[in-house]
Motif scaffolding. Structure first.
Motif, PDB file in Angstrom:
ATOM      1  N   ILE A  72      23.165  10.665  -4.864  1.00 38.12           N
ATOM      2  CA  ILE A  72      21.899  11.338  -4.547  1.00 38.12           C
ATOM      3  C   ILE A  72      20.880  10.334  -4.030  1.00 38.12           C
ATOM      4  O   ILE A  72      20.165  10.569  -3.029  1.00 38.12           O
ATOM      5  CB  ILE A  72      21.367  12.077  -5.779  1.00 38.12           C
ATOM      6  CG1 ILE A  72      22.300  13.243  -6.137  1.00 38.12           C
ATOM      7  CG2 ILE A  72      19.949  12.576  -5.550  1.00 38.12           C
ATOM      8  CD1 ILE A  72      21.961  13.897  -7.449  1.00 38.12           C
ATOM      9  N   GLU A  73      20.811   9.198  -4.709  1.00 38.48           N
ATOM     10  CA  GLU A  73      19.862   8.163  -4.291  1.00 38.48           C
ATOM     11  C   GLU A  73      20.216   7.623  -2.908  1.00 38.48           C
ATOM     12  O   GLU A  73      19.332   7.392  -2.065  1.00 38.48           O
ATOM     13  CB  GLU A  73      19.862   7.026  -5.318  1.00 38.48           C
ATOM     14  CG  GLU A  73      18.826   5.946  -5.008  1.00 38.48           C
ATOM     15  CD  GLU A  73      18.804   4.845  -6.043  1.00 38.48           C
ATOM     16  OE1 GLU A  73      18.074   3.867  -5.845  1.00 38.48           O
ATOM     17  OE2 GLU A  73      19.527   4.965  -7.054  1.00 38.48           O
ATOM     18  N   ALA A  74      21.530   7.420  -2.627  1.00 39.39           N
ATOM     19  CA  ALA A  74      21.956   6.921  -1.313  1.00 39.39           C
ATOM     20  C   ALA A  74      21.615   7.920  -0.228  1.00 39.39           C
ATOM     21  O   ALA A  74      21.125   7.555   0.864  1.00 39.39           O
ATOM     22  CB  ALA A  74      23.453   6.619  -1.325  1.00 39.39           C
ATOM     23  N   ALA A  75      21.870   9.211  -0.505  1.00 37.10           N
ATOM     24  CA  ALA A  75      21.572  10.249   0.484  1.00 37.10           C
ATOM     25  C   ALA A  75      20.080  10.337   0.748  1.00 37.10           C
ATOM     26  O   ALA A  75      19.633  10.522   1.894  1.00 37.10           O
ATOM     27  CB  ALA A  75      22.109  11.587   0.008  1.00 37.10           C
ATOM     28  N   ALA A  76      19.291  10.185  -0.287  1.00 29.72           N
ATOM     29  CA  ALA A  76      17.837  10.279  -0.138  1.00 29.72           C
ATOM     30  C   ALA A  76      17.286   9.127   0.683  1.00 29.72           C
ATOM     31  O   ALA A  76      16.279   9.264   1.394  1.00 29.72           O
ATOM     32  CB  ALA A  76      17.174  10.304  -1.512  1.00 29.72           C
ATOM     33  N   ASN A  77      17.957   7.980   0.635  1.00 30.10           N
ATOM     34  CA  ASN A  77      17.474   6.796   1.349  1.00 30.10           C
ATOM     35  C   ASN A  77      18.244   6.529   2.643  1.00 30.10           C
ATOM     36  O   ASN A  77      18.070   5.476   3.262  1.00 30.10           O
ATOM     37  CB  ASN A  77      17.557   5.566   0.449  1.00 30.10           C
ATOM     38  CG  ASN A  77      16.620   5.663  -0.748  1.00 30.10           C
ATOM     39  OD1 ASN A  77      15.418   5.892  -0.609  1.00 30.10           O
ATOM     40  ND2 ASN A  77      17.169   5.521  -1.953  1.00 30.10           N
ATOM     41  N   GLY A  78      19.123   7.466   2.996  1.00 33.81           N
ATOM     42  CA  GLY A  78      19.854   7.317   4.243  1.00 33.81           C
ATOM     43  C   GLY A  78      20.883   6.212   4.221  1.00 33.81           C
ATOM     44  O   GLY A  78      21.209   5.656   5.281  1.00 33.81           O
ATOM     45  N   ARG A  79      21.396   5.881   3.074  1.00 34.84           N
ATOM     46  CA  ARG A  79      22.411   4.826   2.969  1.00 34.84           C
ATOM     47  C   ARG A  79      23.785   5.461   2.813  1.00 34.84           C
ATOM     48  O   ARG A  79      23.904   6.627   2.409  1.00 34.84           O
ATOM     49  CB  ARG A  79      22.125   3.931   1.760  1.00 34.84           C
ATOM     50  CG  ARG A  79      20.799   3.169   1.838  1.00 34.84           C
ATOM     51  CD  ARG A  79      20.779   2.028   0.815  1.00 34.84           C
ATOM     52  NE  ARG A  79      21.065   2.497  -0.521  1.00 34.84           N
ATOM     53  CZ  ARG A  79      20.144   2.869  -1.397  1.00 34.84           C
ATOM     54  NH1 ARG A  79      18.845   2.828  -1.054  1.00 34.84           N
ATOM     55  NH2 ARG A  79      20.485   3.269  -2.599  1.00 34.84           N
TER      56      ARG A  79
END
Length: 251
Positions: A72-79
């Motif tokens: 979720i954090e990666a998706a939110a930051n475009g990673r």
């Protein structure tokens, strides 16, 4: 698997059997320790949101939860998403190790237990013979003690009877409770500092007033009953009948 037997704690075991017992205890300890330290890799039965029982592995569940948070954090930051296998593979390896290690440790426990049981059974005859000899020795000691007790009891009864003859002035030659259905209570026999039978002992053996005719052999009652003196009336009353049909009190 040999049926487990637990020898009594006071049964002397040979050095060999003691070593087998120690090996068994160590195997059990190792199994329990491993299970305790790696409990999060074991399958646990839990209730899900639908109140249904399901089996889950706590370590995997925690790792998957952590992985979702990272995704979720990666998706939110475009990673790029984290490598799933990199996160879960170490946990899965520990789970696989647990599944293999526990049966292996259990097998060691079973083997050690069987060796211990067989070791005990192999020595039952020599151990039994030793205990038989010890029992015979103590039986002889018991018999000797019993005979000594019987002799002492007879002497006690005789001397207590002679004391009774003295204290009753020759009227009785056995203690008052001799032949009583509940015993003669000779275990009460106790002397005071002057060598007399204590008052408490005398009462326990029924040396009552009608038995005791010679003073000085039994301690006096330490708490004699209080006898109240009746004071005379200096002015006694007399009841006189009168010829007229009535009476009165005169002083």
């Amino acid at each position: 698997m040999a049926n487990y037997i637990e020898p009594p704690k006071d049964l002397p075991l040979s050095t060999k059997v003691k070593g087998l017992l120690k090996a068994y205890d160590t195997a059990v300890e190792n199994l329990n320790k491993y299970r305790q330290e790696n409990a999060r890799y074991a399958s646990k039965r839990t209730l899900n949101a639908l109140d249904q029982y399901v089996y889950q592995i706590p370590a995997l569940r925690e790792a998957e939860k952590e992985l979702r948070e990272q995704e979720i954090e990666a998706a939110a930051n475009g990673r790029p998403l984290p490598d799933r296998s990199k996160v879960l593979r170490p946990i899965e390896a520990k789970v696989d190790e647990y599944k293999r290690m526990v049966p292996a440790l259990e097998a060691l426990v079973t083997r050690a237990r069987n060796e211990y049981v067989e070791g005990v059974k192999a020595e039952l005859v020599p151990m039994g013979l030793k205990e038989a000899q010890k029992a015979a020795k103590h039986r002889d000691e018991y018999e000797a003690a019993w005979q000594a007790m019987q002799a002492a009891r007879a002497s006690l009864e005789r001397h207590a009877g002679l004391f009774t003859w003295c204290v009753s002035e020759g009227d009785m030659e056995t203690v008052p409770r001799h032949g009583h259905s509940q015993g003669d209570n000779l275990e009460y026999w106790e002397l005071d500092e002057n060598g007399r039978l204590t008052w408490e002992a005398s009462q326990g053996m029924d040396f009552l007033e009608w038995v005791v005719k010679v003073p000085g052999l039994i301690e006096p009652d330490p708490n004699p009953p209080v006898v109240e003196e009746v004071n005379g009336n200096p002015n006694p009353q007399y009841f006189n009948a009168k010829s007229e049909g009535y009476a009165n009190w005169e002083h």
